[in-house]
Scaffold this motif. Structure first.
Motif, PDB file in Angstrom:
ATOM      1  N   ARG A  99      17.481 -15.393   6.505  1.00 14.56           N
ATOM      2  CA  ARG A  99      18.511 -16.429   6.439  1.00 14.56           C
ATOM      3  C   ARG A  99      19.336 -16.204   5.163  1.00 14.56           C
ATOM      4  O   ARG A  99      20.397 -15.592   5.206  1.00 14.56           O
ATOM      5  N   HIS A 131      13.782 -22.807  -5.163  1.00 14.10           N
ATOM      6  CA  HIS A 131      14.706 -21.894  -4.471  1.00 14.10           C
ATOM      7  C   HIS A 131      15.711 -21.431  -5.523  1.00 14.10           C
ATOM      8  O   HIS A 131      16.588 -22.193  -5.931  1.00 14.10           O
ATOM      9  N   HIS A 150      18.359 -18.530  -7.483  1.00 14.45           N
ATOM     10  CA  HIS A 150      19.269 -17.389  -7.371  1.00 14.45           C
ATOM     11  C   HIS A 150      19.385 -16.691  -8.713  1.00 14.45           C
ATOM     12  O   HIS A 150      19.110 -17.269  -9.765  1.00 14.45           O
TER      13      HIS A 150
HETATM   14 MN    MN Z   1      20.197 -19.941  -1.435  1.00 18.64          MN
END
Ligand code: MN
Length: 534
Positions: free
Chosen positions: A19, A214, A216
């Motif tokens: 995803r 989550h 980055h």
């Molecule tokens: Mn993301």
């Protein structure tokens, strides 16, 4: 509300390679890629697989549906906005998994000022209404519901907190705190996670909601932030293989799992269900299907992660592996303590490579081979492969090395490659066809295997450009493995990359044949042929 956390020390590995990873610019996974990758992820033991964003991304509905039908084991998750049509599509796609490992709806909405403005949401009340409505819709299908306030790390703290507490009240069982744009640094991200977890527990008690990280990598913090979140109480990590994803990409699954495996005691004694020995093969599979190179200097799964070239290091490594390695490469599916020959290697590196091809030499000879290989490396402007070292050893000992298989030519037509071999002492000339959907080099190897009975294949491949004024157009190194034998051969061919690759493959086969013959005929306890100066 049921208790959903069985073991507070387990970190749930939520794989979003297909995803968030698949949203990486300049790469594309087709349906077959996705099915193969998902099978390997399931086998490796990830807990949750995010199969796509069915309503919004073209092709994701079909892909997520096929994944939910094909996989048994992990929970299959689908992403959706809070709109009911999104949530319906997510559930329709993954519903088949609800009869197997489980199906999760992961719904999100942007909560930072810029995201609210872009969505046309003008008040917190409107935001909370959307969240409650989406989660209530999801509860019609499943009680495994994840909620993410998108761009959480740029959302005012109290707004974020109020929204996630409403989400828990509406039925969310996992609360993910996404650092959507890689803006957070460790201490502030950990603080968000810690307070979210405390406030949820104060509201509904322990063990009912999993808090998730989550992250980055826009500032290079993705793995560090994920680990700090775990230290602060997060028990789910959203990660991708190779850290692929948008922009600078996501937290790297291999790094997060290895940190938990090696240093879990520093993060609350945590563990994962992942079989770490599959991390390198899965990384290679995903890179191959994404059309990305195997990174040399990648942590844990990179080509060089357990490789040593410097002579001083090679010397100490031979005495004690722990001098320059603190983890065992084999546990991560790597070749452990690999000695690479290069500009900095000494005779010990030569000794280690020669041993693998069945040759032992006295120290005087090892020094001579080492010096000549350095000189040749300088002269040719490239490092020496195993066939180069064998050739240099033969020059010094007077041994005659004859290739049992000699490359002639190759012709490609669609998926079919025809390879011709020339006459050699061991084999008459011949030709055979090979077919592969993985490309012409793989098809060429299959054709060669037909003619030679060889049962191995290329496990590593790298090219060097020889085009600037040099005679040869392509120079290729291949590492070839068969039944535990593993050698690296180099070849050049002016006809290009494919021909040079097949030529190198054939050289590797010859080298493996000679290595086996040497090892089989040696009477010495060293089980290798000893050469002396001619
Ligand atoms: Mn993301």
């Amino acid at each position: 509300m049921p208790e959903i956390i069985r073991d507070p020390s387990q970190v749930v590995i939520y794989d979003t390679t297909l995803r968030d990873g698949a949203q990486m610019p300049r790469i594309d996974f087709d349906l077959e890629d996705r099915i193969v990758i998902v099978g390997k992820l399931a086998q490796m033991g990830v807990d949750v697989i995010e199969a796509g964003f069915p309503f919004a991304v073209e092709g994701d509905f079909e892909a997520a549906r096929a994944i939910a039908e094909s996989v048994d084991g992990p929970t299959i998750s689908a992403l959706s906005r809070t709109r009911h049509s999104d949530i319906e599509a997510a559930w329709d796609a993954i519903e088949p998994a609800s009869h197997k490992g489980g199906a999760r709806i992961h719904t999100f909405i942007g909560t930072s000022d810029s995201h609210m403005e872009a969505l046309g949401i003008s008040s917190e009340a409107q935001l909370i209404e959307a969240v409650r409505s989406g989660i209530q819709k999801a509860t019609e299908y499943t009680d495994d519901i994840e909620f993410s306030p998108e761009d959480a790390s740029r959302t005012p703290f109290n707004r974020m907190l109020r929204v996630v507490l409403e989400a828990v009240d509406a039925g969310a069982t996992t609360i993910n705190i996404p650092d959507t744009v890689g803006f957070a640094v460790m201490q502030e991200y950990a603080q968000r996670i810690k307070v979210v977890k405390e406030q949820i527990e104060a509201k509904i008690g322990k063990g009912r909601v999993v808090v998730s990280a989550h992250c980055h990598d826009d500032l290079g913090w993705a793995t560090a932030n994920t680990m700090m979140a775990i230290a602060a109480g997060a028990r789910q990590a959203e990660v991708t293989i190779g850290g692929i994803g948008e922009r600078a990409s996501n937290a790297c699954e291999e790094e997060v799992v290895a940190n938990i495996e090696e240093r879990g005691d520093q993060f609350g004694g945590v563990y994962t269900n992942v079989d770490t020995s599959q991390l390198t093969p899965v990384y290679k599979e995903v890179m191959d299907r994404a059309g990305l190179p195997i990174q040399l200097n990648k942590a844990v799964v990179g080509r060089n992660a357990f490789a040593h070239e410097a002579g001083i290091h090679q010397h100490k490594m031979q005495k004690d592996r722990e001098t320059y390695e603190h983890m065992d490469g084999e546990e991560y599916g790597q070749v452990p303590a690999e000695m690479v020959l290069g500009k900095l290697s000494g005779w010990r590196g030569v000794e280690s490579r020669l041993k693998d091809i069945g040759i032992t030499a006295n120290s005087e000879m090892l020094i001579a081979i080492s010096e000549r290989s350095k000189a040749r490396s300088d002269e040719l402007g490239r490092r020496m492969a195993d066939n180069d070292i064998e050739e240099i050893a033969a020059e010094l000992t007077g041994e005659i090395v004859t290739d049992g298989v000699v490359f002639g030519s190759m012709v490609t037509s669609g998926d079919t490659v025809t390879v011709s071999l020339e006459d050699s002492e061991a084999r008459p000339a011949g030709k055979a066809e090979g077919v592969s959907d993985k490309g012409s080099i793989d098809a060429g190897c299959k054709a060669v295997n037909k003619m030679t009975g060889f049962a191995g294949d290329i496990v590593e491949w790298s090219g060097i450009s020889k085009s600037r004024g040099a005679a040869a157009a392509a120079g290729i190194y291949v590492t070839v493995a068969q039944n535990g034998n593993r050698v690296e051969a180099y070849a050049e061919d002016e006809r290009g990359v494919d021909a040079a690759s097949i030529k190198a493959y054939i050289k590797a086969i010859g080298l493996i044949e000679r290595s086996q013959a040497r090892l089989a005929t040696t009477p010495s306890t060293e089980n290798a042929k000893t050469v002396v100066a001619a």
